[in-house]
Design an enzyme around this catalytic site. Structure first.
Site, mmCIF file in Angstrom:
data_model
loop_
_atom_site.group_PDB
_atom_site.id
_atom_site.type_symbol
_atom_site.label_atom_id
_atom_site.label_comp_id
_atom_site.label_asym_id
_atom_site.label_seq_id
_atom_site.Cartn_x
_atom_site.Cartn_y
_atom_site.Cartn_z
ATOM 1 N N LYS A 172 0.875 -1.092 -0.040
ATOM 2 C CA LYS A 172 0.025 0.034 -0.301
ATOM 3 C C LYS A 172 1.040 1.312 -0.082
ATOM 4 C CE LYS A 172 -2.768 3.414 1.549
ATOM 5 N NZ LYS A 172 -1.787 4.301 1.307
ATOM 6 N N GLU A 247 9.673 1.826 10.657
ATOM 7 C CA GLU A 247 10.867 2.846 10.501
ATOM 8 C C GLU A 247 9.877 4.129 10.662
ATOM 9 O OE1 GLU A 247 12.607 5.411 9.222
ATOM 10 O OE2 GLU A 247 12.802 4.680 7.060
ATOM 11 N N CYS A 281 13.741 10.925 6.652
ATOM 12 C CA CYS A 281 13.786 10.929 8.166
ATOM 13 C C CYS A 281 15.202 10.881 8.519
ATOM 14 C CB CYS A 281 13.224 9.301 8.247
ATOM 15 S SG CYS A 281 11.520 9.291 7.714
ATOM 16 N N GLU A 381 10.444 17.246 14.367
ATOM 17 C CA GLU A 381 10.903 16.953 13.227
ATOM 18 C C GLU A 381 10.356 17.933 12.209
ATOM 19 O OE1 GLU A 381 9.408 13.270 11.720
ATOM 20 O OE2 GLU A 381 11.349 12.917 10.596
HETATM 21 C C1 SIN Z 1 14.101 7.723 4.887
HETATM 22 O O1 SIN Z 1 13.517 9.061 4.909
HETATM 23 O O2 SIN Z 1 13.897 7.079 5.809
HETATM 24 C C2 SIN Z 1 14.903 7.092 3.914
HETATM 25 C C3 SIN Z 1 16.232 7.688 3.648
HETATM 26 C C4 SIN Z 1 17.327 6.781 3.341
HETATM 27 O O3 SIN Z 1 17.167 5.491 3.053
HETATM 28 O O4 SIN Z 1 18.402 7.126 3.167
#
Ligand code: SIN
Length: 477
Positions: A172, A247, A281, A381
Protein backbone atom coordinates in the site's frame (compact mmCIF):
# COMPACT_ATOMS: atom_id res chain seq x y z
CA UNK A 1 1.29 5.41 -16.91
CA UNK A 2 -0.36 2.66 -14.85
CA UNK A 3 -3.29 3.85 -12.70
CA UNK A 4 -4.96 0.53 -11.84
CA UNK A 5 -4.10 -1.82 -8.99
CA UNK A 6 -2.17 -5.06 -9.28
CA UNK A 7 -4.14 -7.95 -7.81
CA UNK A 8 -3.26 -11.54 -8.66
CA UNK A 9 -1.40 -10.51 -11.81
CA UNK A 10 -4.30 -8.44 -13.21
CA UNK A 11 -4.62 -4.67 -13.39
CA UNK A 12 -7.96 -3.67 -11.88
CA UNK A 13 -9.78 -0.50 -10.86
CA UNK A 14 -11.88 0.05 -7.76
CA UNK A 15 -15.12 -1.95 -7.87
CA UNK A 16 -17.10 1.29 -7.41
CA UNK A 17 -14.93 3.21 -9.88
CA UNK A 18 -13.51 5.48 -7.16
CA UNK A 19 -10.22 7.25 -7.88
CA UNK A 20 -7.75 9.44 -6.08
CA UNK A 21 -5.96 12.35 -7.67
CA UNK A 22 -2.22 12.54 -7.91
CA UNK A 23 -0.86 16.09 -8.02
CA UNK A 24 2.47 17.43 -9.21
CA UNK A 25 3.52 19.46 -6.12
CA UNK A 26 5.68 21.88 -8.11
CA UNK A 27 2.89 22.87 -10.49
CA UNK A 28 -0.19 22.03 -8.45
CA UNK A 29 -1.52 20.14 -11.47
CA UNK A 30 -3.39 16.84 -11.38
CA UNK A 31 -1.25 14.37 -13.32
CA UNK A 32 -3.25 11.16 -12.85
CA UNK A 33 -6.25 9.58 -11.19
CA UNK A 34 -5.48 6.19 -9.72
CA UNK A 35 -7.83 3.55 -8.37
CA UNK A 36 -8.99 4.19 -4.82
CA UNK A 37 -9.88 0.76 -3.53
CA UNK A 38 -11.47 -0.36 -0.28
CA UNK A 39 -11.59 -3.35 2.03
CA UNK A 40 -13.05 -5.77 -0.56
CA UNK A 41 -10.25 -5.22 -3.08
CA UNK A 42 -7.65 -5.36 -0.32
CA UNK A 43 -9.10 -8.74 0.73
CA UNK A 44 -8.80 -9.91 -2.90
CA UNK A 45 -5.15 -8.88 -2.84
CA UNK A 46 -4.64 -10.82 0.41
CA UNK A 47 -6.47 -13.83 -1.14
CA UNK A 48 -4.03 -13.70 -4.06
CA UNK A 49 -0.97 -13.39 -1.83
CA UNK A 50 -2.27 -16.25 0.32
CA UNK A 51 -2.80 -18.54 -2.68
CA UNK A 52 0.63 -17.71 -4.14
CA UNK A 53 2.60 -18.16 -0.92
CA UNK A 54 3.21 -21.92 -1.00
CA UNK A 55 4.49 -22.10 -4.55
CA UNK A 56 6.62 -18.96 -4.07
CA UNK A 57 8.15 -20.32 -0.86
CA UNK A 58 8.77 -23.66 -2.62
CA UNK A 59 10.99 -22.04 -5.25
CA UNK A 60 14.70 -22.22 -4.64
CA UNK A 61 16.43 -19.13 -3.28
CA UNK A 62 18.27 -19.00 -6.61
CA UNK A 63 14.99 -18.89 -8.56
CA UNK A 64 13.57 -16.14 -6.36
CA UNK A 65 16.88 -14.28 -6.54
CA UNK A 66 16.88 -14.53 -10.33
CA UNK A 67 13.46 -12.88 -10.51
CA UNK A 68 14.50 -10.13 -8.07
CA UNK A 69 17.64 -9.50 -10.14
CA UNK A 70 15.51 -9.29 -13.27
CA UNK A 71 13.28 -6.68 -11.60
CA UNK A 72 16.35 -4.70 -10.48
CA UNK A 73 17.68 -4.80 -14.05
CA UNK A 74 14.39 -3.52 -15.47
CA UNK A 75 14.38 -0.66 -12.98
CA UNK A 76 17.91 0.27 -14.05
CA UNK A 77 16.91 0.00 -17.73
CA UNK A 78 13.97 2.38 -17.11
CA UNK A 79 15.79 4.80 -14.80
CA UNK A 80 14.97 7.94 -16.76
CA UNK A 81 11.29 7.11 -17.15
CA UNK A 82 10.89 6.11 -13.48
CA UNK A 83 12.83 9.17 -12.30
CA UNK A 84 10.67 11.53 -14.36
CA UNK A 85 7.53 9.91 -12.93
CA UNK A 86 8.89 10.24 -9.40
CA UNK A 87 9.79 13.90 -9.85
CA UNK A 88 6.34 14.58 -11.29
CA UNK A 89 4.48 13.07 -8.35
CA UNK A 90 6.89 13.81 -5.50
CA UNK A 91 8.81 16.91 -6.57
CA UNK A 92 12.41 15.89 -5.86
CA UNK A 93 15.02 17.04 -8.40
CA UNK A 94 15.61 14.67 -11.32
CA UNK A 95 19.19 13.91 -10.28
CA UNK A 96 17.95 12.80 -6.87
CA UNK A 97 15.15 10.78 -8.44
CA UNK A 98 17.65 8.97 -10.68
CA UNK A 99 19.77 8.34 -7.59
CA UNK A 100 16.73 6.94 -5.81
CA UNK A 101 16.01 4.49 -8.63
CA UNK A 102 19.61 3.21 -8.42
CA UNK A 103 19.27 3.02 -4.62
CA UNK A 104 15.92 1.20 -4.94
CA UNK A 105 17.30 -1.35 -7.41
CA UNK A 106 20.29 -1.99 -5.14
CA UNK A 107 18.00 -3.36 -2.41
CA UNK A 108 16.57 -5.90 -4.87
CA UNK A 109 20.02 -6.92 -6.08
CA UNK A 110 21.32 -7.30 -2.55
CA UNK A 111 18.31 -9.32 -1.39
CA UNK A 112 18.54 -11.54 -4.48
CA UNK A 113 21.94 -12.72 -3.21
CA UNK A 114 21.16 -12.59 0.50
CA UNK A 115 18.28 -15.07 0.09
CA UNK A 116 20.86 -17.68 -0.95
CA UNK A 117 22.64 -17.28 2.39
CA UNK A 118 19.56 -17.76 4.56
CA UNK A 119 20.79 -20.70 6.56
CA UNK A 120 19.47 -22.58 9.59
CA UNK A 121 21.44 -24.46 12.26
CA UNK A 122 22.07 -27.95 13.55
CA UNK A 123 22.78 -27.71 17.28
CA UNK A 124 24.49 -30.45 19.35
CA UNK A 125 21.67 -32.16 21.27
CA UNK A 126 21.35 -33.10 24.94
CA UNK A 127 20.80 -36.82 24.24
CA UNK A 128 22.67 -39.20 21.90
CA UNK A 129 19.49 -40.17 20.04
CA UNK A 130 18.34 -36.62 19.45
CA UNK A 131 19.10 -33.98 16.85
CA UNK A 132 18.21 -30.29 17.02
CA UNK A 133 17.45 -28.57 13.73
CA UNK A 134 16.68 -24.88 13.37
CA UNK A 135 14.89 -23.94 10.16
CA UNK A 136 14.27 -20.42 8.88
CA UNK A 137 10.97 -20.17 7.05
CA UNK A 138 9.11 -17.27 5.43
CA UNK A 139 6.76 -15.35 7.70
CA UNK A 140 4.03 -15.58 5.03
CA UNK A 141 1.75 -12.91 3.64
CA UNK A 142 3.27 -9.51 4.39
CA UNK A 143 1.70 -6.06 4.30
CA UNK A 144 3.99 -3.25 3.19
CA UNK A 145 2.96 0.36 3.85
CA UNK A 146 5.27 3.02 2.45
CA UNK A 147 5.67 6.82 2.59
CA UNK A 148 5.72 9.53 -0.08
CA UNK A 149 9.25 10.88 0.49
CA UNK A 150 11.06 7.95 -1.18
CA UNK A 151 8.33 6.47 -3.40
CA UNK A 152 10.51 3.68 -4.88
CA UNK A 153 13.29 2.86 -2.41
CA UNK A 154 11.03 2.47 0.62
CA UNK A 155 9.12 -0.18 -1.33
CA UNK A 156 12.11 -2.16 -2.59
CA UNK A 157 13.89 -2.02 0.78
CA UNK A 158 10.97 -4.12 2.09
CA UNK A 159 9.98 -5.97 -1.07
CA UNK A 160 13.50 -7.32 -1.75
CA UNK A 161 14.05 -9.19 1.52
CA UNK A 162 10.37 -10.18 1.83
CA UNK A 163 10.39 -11.88 -1.57
CA UNK A 164 13.90 -13.29 -1.12
CA UNK A 165 12.78 -14.92 2.13
CA UNK A 166 9.79 -16.51 0.37
CA UNK A 167 7.00 -14.18 1.53
CA UNK A 168 4.27 -12.80 -0.72
CA UNK A 169 3.18 -9.19 -0.34
CA UNK A 170 0.39 -6.64 -0.47
CA UNK A 171 1.87 -3.17 -0.93
CA UNK A 172 0.00 0.00 0.00
CA UNK A 173 1.97 3.06 -1.21
CA UNK A 174 1.32 6.59 0.02
CA UNK A 175 -1.76 8.27 -1.51
CA UNK A 176 0.46 11.18 -2.61
CA UNK A 177 2.88 9.03 -4.64
CA UNK A 178 1.21 5.86 -5.96
CA UNK A 179 2.53 6.11 -9.53
CA UNK A 180 6.08 4.99 -8.77
CA UNK A 181 4.73 1.96 -6.92
CA UNK A 182 2.43 0.98 -9.77
CA UNK A 183 5.30 1.38 -12.25
CA UNK A 184 7.41 -1.00 -10.13
CA UNK A 185 4.44 -3.39 -10.19
CA UNK A 186 4.41 -3.34 -13.99
CA UNK A 187 8.11 -4.16 -14.04
CA UNK A 188 7.55 -6.99 -11.53
CA UNK A 189 5.10 -8.50 -14.04
CA UNK A 190 7.57 -7.99 -16.90
CA UNK A 191 10.32 -9.63 -14.83
CA UNK A 192 8.15 -12.75 -14.59
CA UNK A 193 7.37 -12.67 -10.88
CA UNK A 194 4.37 -15.03 -10.64
CA UNK A 195 0.82 -13.73 -10.23
CA UNK A 196 -0.21 -13.05 -6.64
CA UNK A 197 3.33 -12.73 -5.27
CA UNK A 198 3.32 -8.93 -5.55
CA UNK A 199 -0.01 -7.12 -5.14
CA UNK A 200 -0.41 -3.35 -4.98
CA UNK A 201 -3.46 -1.52 -3.68
CA UNK A 202 -3.95 2.24 -3.62
CA UNK A 203 -6.50 4.30 -1.74
CA UNK A 204 -7.43 5.44 1.73
CA UNK A 205 -4.73 4.45 4.23
CA UNK A 206 -7.07 3.72 7.14
CA UNK A 207 -9.44 1.53 5.07
CA UNK A 208 -6.67 -0.50 3.47
CA UNK A 209 -4.69 -0.63 6.72
CA UNK A 210 -7.71 -1.94 8.65
CA UNK A 211 -8.32 -4.61 6.00
CA UNK A 212 -4.69 -5.74 6.34
CA UNK A 213 -4.90 -5.81 10.13
CA UNK A 214 -8.27 -7.55 10.27
CA UNK A 215 -7.15 -10.52 8.18
CA UNK A 216 -5.31 -13.17 10.17
CA UNK A 217 -3.69 -14.50 7.01
CA UNK A 218 -1.48 -11.38 7.04
CA UNK A 219 1.41 -12.38 9.31
CA UNK A 220 3.68 -9.39 9.14
CA UNK A 221 3.44 -5.68 8.50
CA UNK A 222 6.34 -3.42 7.62
CA UNK A 223 5.67 0.30 7.82
CA UNK A 224 7.71 3.42 7.13
CA UNK A 225 6.09 6.68 8.14
CA UNK A 226 5.36 8.96 11.05
CA UNK A 227 5.76 8.03 14.70
CA UNK A 228 2.11 8.95 15.33
CA UNK A 229 0.85 6.47 12.73
CA UNK A 230 3.40 3.88 13.90
CA UNK A 231 1.93 4.11 17.40
CA UNK A 232 -1.60 3.61 16.03
CA UNK A 233 -0.46 0.60 14.01
CA UNK A 234 1.24 -0.88 17.04
CA UNK A 235 -1.90 -0.69 19.11
CA UNK A 236 -3.91 -2.32 16.28
CA UNK A 237 -1.23 -4.97 15.86
CA UNK A 238 -1.56 -5.95 19.51
CA UNK A 239 -5.12 -7.23 18.87
CA UNK A 240 -3.83 -9.64 16.25
CA UNK A 241 -0.31 -10.18 17.63
CA UNK A 242 0.85 -9.13 14.19
CA UNK A 243 4.61 -8.93 13.69
CA UNK A 244 5.72 -5.38 12.93
CA UNK A 245 8.72 -3.50 11.63
CA UNK A 246 8.40 0.25 12.14
CA UNK A 247 10.73 2.79 10.56
CA UNK A 248 9.40 6.04 12.00
CA UNK A 249 10.41 9.65 12.39
CA UNK A 250 13.82 11.05 13.20
CA UNK A 251 15.38 14.23 14.53
CA UNK A 252 19.02 13.77 13.68
CA UNK A 253 21.68 15.77 15.51
CA UNK A 254 24.85 16.77 13.63
CA UNK A 255 27.84 17.50 15.86
CA UNK A 256 30.98 19.29 14.70
CA UNK A 257 33.90 19.10 17.11
CA UNK A 258 36.84 21.50 17.29
CA UNK A 259 39.13 18.88 15.75
CA UNK A 260 36.89 18.24 12.72
CA UNK A 261 37.76 18.74 9.08
CA UNK A 262 35.41 21.70 8.78
CA UNK A 263 35.31 21.71 4.97
CA UNK A 264 34.25 18.07 4.98
CA UNK A 265 31.69 18.74 7.70
CA UNK A 266 30.16 21.62 5.70
CA UNK A 267 29.88 19.52 2.53
CA UNK A 268 28.28 16.67 4.47
CA UNK A 269 25.93 19.06 6.28
CA UNK A 270 24.60 20.42 2.98
CA UNK A 271 24.14 16.96 1.44
CA UNK A 272 22.60 15.49 4.56
CA UNK A 273 20.28 18.40 5.40
CA UNK A 274 18.98 19.37 1.96
CA UNK A 275 18.51 15.95 0.36
CA UNK A 276 14.91 15.80 -0.84
CA UNK A 277 14.42 19.37 0.45
CA UNK A 278 14.91 18.11 3.97
CA UNK A 279 12.03 15.65 3.68
CA UNK A 280 14.07 12.65 4.77
CA UNK A 281 13.77 10.79 8.07
CA UNK A 282 17.55 10.64 8.48
CA UNK A 283 18.19 14.27 7.46
CA UNK A 284 20.28 16.25 9.91
CA UNK A 285 17.72 18.34 11.78
CA UNK A 286 19.80 20.23 14.34
CA UNK A 287 23.45 21.25 14.24
CA UNK A 288 25.66 21.64 17.31
CA UNK A 289 29.08 23.15 16.68
CA UNK A 290 31.95 23.47 19.16
CA UNK A 291 33.13 26.98 20.04
CA UNK A 292 36.55 26.71 18.36
CA UNK A 293 35.17 26.04 14.85
CA UNK A 294 31.74 27.63 15.18
CA UNK A 295 32.46 30.75 13.12
CA UNK A 296 34.32 28.85 10.40
CA UNK A 297 31.58 26.22 10.10
CA UNK A 298 28.72 28.74 10.04
CA UNK A 299 30.50 30.90 7.44
CA UNK A 300 31.10 27.89 5.17
CA UNK A 301 27.60 26.54 5.69
CA UNK A 302 26.02 29.94 5.02
CA UNK A 303 27.94 30.33 1.77
CA UNK A 304 27.07 26.80 0.59
CA UNK A 305 23.37 27.14 1.48
CA UNK A 306 23.06 30.48 -0.30
CA UNK A 307 24.23 28.81 -3.54
CA UNK A 308 21.48 26.18 -3.59
CA UNK A 309 18.95 26.67 -6.39
CA UNK A 310 15.22 26.28 -5.87
CA UNK A 311 12.74 25.34 -8.60
CA UNK A 312 10.82 22.65 -10.42
CA UNK A 313 12.71 19.39 -9.89
CA UNK A 314 11.99 18.52 -13.52
CA UNK A 315 14.54 21.13 -14.59
CA UNK A 316 18.14 19.91 -14.59
CA UNK A 317 20.39 21.71 -12.14
CA UNK A 318 17.73 22.43 -9.50
CA UNK A 319 18.88 21.52 -5.97
CA UNK A 320 15.69 22.05 -3.98
CA UNK A 321 12.24 21.16 -5.27
CA UNK A 322 8.84 21.94 -3.74
CA UNK A 323 7.63 20.61 -0.43
CA UNK A 324 5.07 17.87 -0.79
CA UNK A 325 1.95 19.92 0.08
CA UNK A 326 0.67 23.09 1.71
CA UNK A 327 0.66 21.61 5.20
CA UNK A 328 4.37 20.79 4.85
CA UNK A 329 5.23 24.40 3.95
CA UNK A 330 3.08 25.71 6.77
CA UNK A 331 4.90 23.48 9.27
CA UNK A 332 8.29 24.73 8.11
CA UNK A 333 7.07 28.34 8.32
CA UNK A 334 5.74 27.81 11.82
CA UNK A 335 9.07 26.33 12.98
CA UNK A 336 11.06 29.25 11.60
CA UNK A 337 8.63 31.84 13.00
CA UNK A 338 8.75 30.11 16.38
CA UNK A 339 12.56 30.25 16.31
CA UNK A 340 12.49 33.95 15.42
CA UNK A 341 10.06 34.66 18.23
CA UNK A 342 12.49 32.97 20.64
CA UNK A 343 15.38 35.20 19.51
CA UNK A 344 16.99 33.21 16.67
CA UNK A 345 18.51 34.96 13.66
CA UNK A 346 18.21 33.82 10.05
CA UNK A 347 21.32 34.63 7.98
CA UNK A 348 20.04 32.81 4.85
CA UNK A 349 16.50 32.01 3.66
CA UNK A 350 13.66 32.14 6.16
CA UNK A 351 10.76 32.53 3.77
CA UNK A 352 8.86 31.00 0.88
CA UNK A 353 10.24 31.53 -2.59
CA UNK A 354 8.05 31.93 -5.65
CA UNK A 355 9.61 30.50 -8.81
CA UNK A 356 7.72 31.90 -11.81
CA UNK A 357 4.67 29.92 -12.90
CA UNK A 358 4.96 27.37 -10.09
CA UNK A 359 2.90 26.51 -7.03
CA UNK A 360 3.29 28.39 -3.74
CA UNK A 361 5.06 25.43 -2.18
CA UNK A 362 8.74 26.30 -2.22
CA UNK A 363 10.68 27.23 0.88
CA UNK A 364 14.14 28.78 0.68
CA UNK A 365 17.06 26.75 2.01
CA UNK A 366 17.43 28.29 5.43
CA UNK A 367 19.98 28.59 8.19
CA UNK A 368 18.86 29.54 11.68
CA UNK A 369 21.43 30.67 14.24
CA UNK A 370 20.91 30.68 17.98
CA UNK A 371 18.78 27.54 18.34
CA UNK A 372 17.76 26.95 21.96
CA UNK A 373 16.09 23.87 23.49
CA UNK A 374 12.72 25.62 23.85
CA UNK A 375 12.36 26.08 20.06
CA UNK A 376 10.26 23.68 17.98
CA UNK A 377 13.24 23.24 15.68
CA UNK A 378 15.17 21.71 18.55
CA UNK A 379 12.66 19.01 19.39
CA UNK A 380 10.26 18.42 16.47
CA UNK A 381 10.96 16.91 13.06
CA UNK A 382 10.75 19.90 10.67
CA UNK A 383 10.82 17.86 7.42
CA UNK A 384 11.92 20.84 5.38
CA UNK A 385 15.01 22.75 4.19
CA UNK A 386 15.87 24.41 7.50
CA UNK A 387 19.18 24.00 9.34
CA UNK A 388 19.19 25.32 12.91
CA UNK A 389 22.61 25.76 14.54
CA UNK A 390 23.72 26.10 18.16
CA UNK A 391 27.09 26.22 19.94
CA UNK A 392 28.49 23.83 22.50
CA UNK A 393 31.64 23.82 24.62
CA UNK A 394 32.29 20.29 25.90
CA UNK A 395 31.94 16.80 24.42
CA UNK A 396 29.66 15.60 27.22
CA UNK A 397 27.35 18.58 26.65
CA UNK A 398 27.16 17.76 22.92
CA UNK A 399 26.23 14.15 23.60
CA UNK A 400 23.57 15.20 26.09
CA UNK A 401 22.09 17.63 23.57
CA UNK A 402 22.20 14.98 20.84
CA UNK A 403 20.49 12.36 22.99
CA UNK A 404 17.86 14.74 24.40
CA UNK A 405 15.26 13.59 21.89
CA UNK A 406 12.44 11.09 21.83
CA UNK A 407 13.76 9.98 18.43
CA UNK A 408 16.71 7.69 17.78
CA UNK A 409 17.05 7.12 14.04
CA UNK A 410 20.25 8.76 12.78
CA UNK A 411 23.00 10.97 14.21
CA UNK A 412 26.14 12.48 12.68
CA UNK A 413 29.37 13.84 14.07
CA UNK A 414 32.69 15.12 12.76
CA UNK A 415 36.03 14.73 14.50
CA UNK A 416 39.59 13.70 13.64
CA UNK A 417 40.34 12.33 17.11
CA UNK A 418 40.33 8.50 16.95
CA UNK A 419 39.41 8.02 20.62
CA UNK A 420 36.54 10.49 20.36
CA UNK A 421 35.40 8.79 17.20
CA UNK A 422 34.70 5.56 19.09
CA UNK A 423 33.55 7.19 22.34
CA UNK A 424 30.89 9.31 20.63
CA UNK A 425 29.70 6.47 18.37
CA UNK A 426 29.07 4.38 21.47
CA UNK A 427 27.40 7.20 23.42
CA UNK A 428 24.87 8.27 20.77
CA UNK A 429 21.47 6.64 21.32
CA UNK A 430 20.69 6.15 17.65
CA UNK A 431 20.27 3.21 15.26
CA UNK A 432 22.44 4.80 12.56
CA UNK A 433 25.56 6.87 13.26
CA UNK A 434 27.47 8.75 10.57
CA UNK A 435 31.05 9.22 11.83
CA UNK A 436 32.57 11.84 9.51
CA UNK A 437 29.87 10.70 7.07
CA UNK A 438 26.68 12.51 6.10
CA UNK A 439 25.40 9.76 3.79
CA UNK A 440 25.29 6.38 5.53
CA UNK A 441 22.39 4.84 3.53
CA UNK A 442 23.34 1.78 1.53
CA UNK A 443 21.74 -1.56 0.69
CA UNK A 444 24.17 -3.71 2.68
CA UNK A 445 23.89 -1.90 6.02
CA UNK A 446 21.17 -2.12 8.70
CA UNK A 447 18.73 0.81 8.56
CA UNK A 448 16.41 1.52 11.49
CA UNK A 449 16.04 3.31 14.76
CA UNK A 450 15.54 3.09 18.50
CA UNK A 451 13.17 4.90 20.90
CA UNK A 452 10.29 6.64 19.05
CA UNK A 453 11.99 6.01 15.72
CA UNK A 454 10.70 2.46 15.81
CA UNK A 455 12.23 -0.99 15.66
CA UNK A 456 13.33 -3.61 13.18
CA UNK A 457 16.10 -3.29 10.63
CA UNK A 458 16.00 -3.00 6.87
CA UNK A 459 18.94 -3.58 4.55
CA UNK A 460 21.72 -6.15 4.38
CA UNK A 461 21.50 -9.54 6.05
CA UNK A 462 19.61 -8.00 8.96
CA UNK A 463 16.48 -7.42 6.87
CA UNK A 464 16.06 -11.15 6.34
CA UNK A 465 15.31 -11.64 10.05
CA UNK A 466 12.23 -9.44 9.67
CA UNK A 467 10.67 -11.77 7.10
CA UNK A 468 11.56 -15.17 8.54
CA UNK A 469 10.33 -17.29 11.42
CA UNK A 470 12.61 -19.64 13.29
CA UNK A 471 11.32 -23.19 13.61
CA UNK A 472 12.93 -25.62 16.02
CA UNK A 473 12.70 -29.30 15.04
CA UNK A 474 13.51 -31.70 17.88
CA UNK A 475 14.27 -34.96 16.17
CA UNK A 476 14.45 -38.27 18.03
CA UNK A 477 16.23 -40.92 15.95
C1 SIN B 1 14.05 7.83 4.93
O1 SIN B 1 13.58 8.95 4.85
O2 SIN B 1 13.86 7.14 5.91
C2 SIN B 1 14.88 7.21 3.84
C3 SIN B 1 16.23 7.72 3.78
C4 SIN B 1 17.25 6.73 3.27
O3 SIN B 1 16.95 5.57 3.02
O4 SIN B 1 18.39 7.15 3.13
Amino acid sequence: MQTHNLIDGAWVGASDGATLRVTNPARDEVIAEVASVGAAETRSAIDAAWRARESWAAKTAGERGGLLSALAGLMRRDTDRLAALMTAEQGKPLAEARGEIAYAASFLSWAAEEGKRLTGDIIPASAPDKRILVLRQPVGVTGIITPWNFPAAMITRKLGPALAAGCTVVIKPAELTPLSALAIGELACEAGIPDGVVNIVTGDAATIGDALFDDDRVRKLSFTGSTRVGQLLMSKASEHLLRLSLELGGHAPFLVFDDADVGKAVAAAVACKFRNAGQTCICANRFYVQDGVYDEFVAGFTEAVSKLTVGDGAHEGVDIGPLINDAAVEKVESHVEDARSHGATVPVGGDRVHPKGLANRFYAPTLVEGMTPDMKLASEETFGPVAPVARFTAEREAIELANASEYGLAAYYFTRDASRLMRVAEALEYGIVGANDGGPSTAQAPFGGVKHSGFGREGGKYAMDEYTEIKYVSWQL
